[in-house]
Design an enzyme around this catalytic site. Sequence first.
Site, PDB file in Angstrom:
ATOM      1  N   GLU A 187       8.626  -1.130   2.702  1.00 56.33           N
ATOM      2  CA  GLU A 187       8.334   0.192   3.238  1.00 56.33           C
ATOM      3  C   GLU A 187       9.366   0.523   4.317  1.00 56.33           C
ATOM      4  OE1 GLU A 187       4.921   0.398   6.176  1.00 56.33           O
ATOM      5  OE2 GLU A 187       4.205  -1.233   4.904  1.00 56.33           O
TER       6      GLU A 187
ATOM      7  N   CYS B  52       1.928  -2.216   2.789  1.00 56.69           N
ATOM      8  CA  CYS B  52       2.051  -3.674   2.769  1.00 56.69           C
ATOM      9  C   CYS B  52       1.595  -4.302   1.454  1.00 56.69           C
ATOM     10  CB  CYS B  52       1.258  -4.277   3.926  1.00 56.69           C
ATOM     11  SG  CYS B  52       1.801  -3.703   5.543  1.00 56.69           S
TER      12      CYS B  52
ATOM     13  N   HIS C 118      -3.330 -10.916   3.908  1.00 50.67           N
ATOM     14  CA  HIS C 118      -2.309 -10.080   4.529  1.00 50.67           C
ATOM     15  C   HIS C 118      -2.505 -10.172   6.033  1.00 50.67           C
ATOM     16  CE1 HIS C 118       0.032  -6.775   5.926  1.00 50.67           C
ATOM     17  NE2 HIS C 118      -1.014  -6.016   6.202  1.00 50.67           N
TER      18      HIS C 118
END
Length: 383
Positions: free
Chosen positions: A79, A111, A233
């Site tokens: 990103e 993400c 994550h």
Amino acid sequence: MKVGIDRLSFFIPNLYLDMTELAKRRGADPAKYHIGIGQDQMAIHRVSEDIVTFGANAASKLVTSKDRELIDMVIVATESGIDYSKASAVIIHRLLKIQAFARAFEVKEACYGGTAALHMAKEYIKNHPKRKVLVIASDMARYGLASSGEVTQGAGAVAMMVTKDPHILSIEDDSVFLTEDIYDFWRPTYCQFPVVDGPLSNATYIESFQKVWNHHKEITGLKLEDYDALSFHIPYTKMGKKALQSILDQTDKKTQARLLTRYEESIRYSRRIGNLYTGSLYLGLTSLLENTQELKAGDRIGLFSYGSGAVSEFFTGYLEKGYQDFLFIKEHQKMLNARQAVTIDQYEEIFSEKLPEQGKKAEYSSNVPFSITKVEKGIRYYK
């Protein structure tokens, strides 16, 4: 047929900032950063480094001369793209001297992109079992000086070679994914830094995890006791722990203790690096595998991927026999320990550096294997 991660490596810049120093400068209690957020250090990158150099340096550890002829796709998840049109994967394809008849492209969804790329690669290998796919998750997490998200910044890349009969992790066909249109974190094209609704982002992360976890449990019948570790994550290291703790009441005390211990092993690298956006889940996986003494062949790992906006996914994988021999433990430890600390003033100066605007020229020198050497006429030249 087994398909999954055959080799796994990461790369980070050789500079870092200590969170105690940042806390003092910002007038905060250091415990808020070290304990409340769960960050000890932040990776700092120079202007001569970008997602291309991070990705190429990470992948160069695992791409052999034989691989160059077998790789059919180079997928970069990011990103932090450097161009609205041309994919960073095209440049990395050249830098790594991968055979010409290959696809090279970027994928984007905050993400979550690294997971989307990994599953694309897996499906391709199912149909082309003699070939390989290189997946790179490369990002620069930047929120701005003295911003609320400053303490969670980071930079670097994780590279994965996806193949048939992988040496590290075989990925199951049991994914559960979820999409909800939510503005918890977004990066408008006209903004230098992201726009963040912190409380909403934290709540959405946990709720998304609970939804995909519970749905996955309903479909597969797998419970917490069936997992040897869960990997998350990691936007900051306390975030994944909050999500894990939200479901621990579903199991016994022994399982709770085991999963929490594995979680702490999975965040050791992130505590010293910060957020890698698309790469953070896989940096956590790398940290888990390189810092635990308890996992063995056949152990099941659950993986939770989340990208603001929001897309999330829960899936599982099995460790392969001898997986430790295909990690880069010594290289990664050496890279982490060899970094140079910077002062707050140095950090703020480096953070404010920019590449030259269109029509201007600049040259750079670096000891890093892949880096920007020159910018001229809007083109970045890499060594």
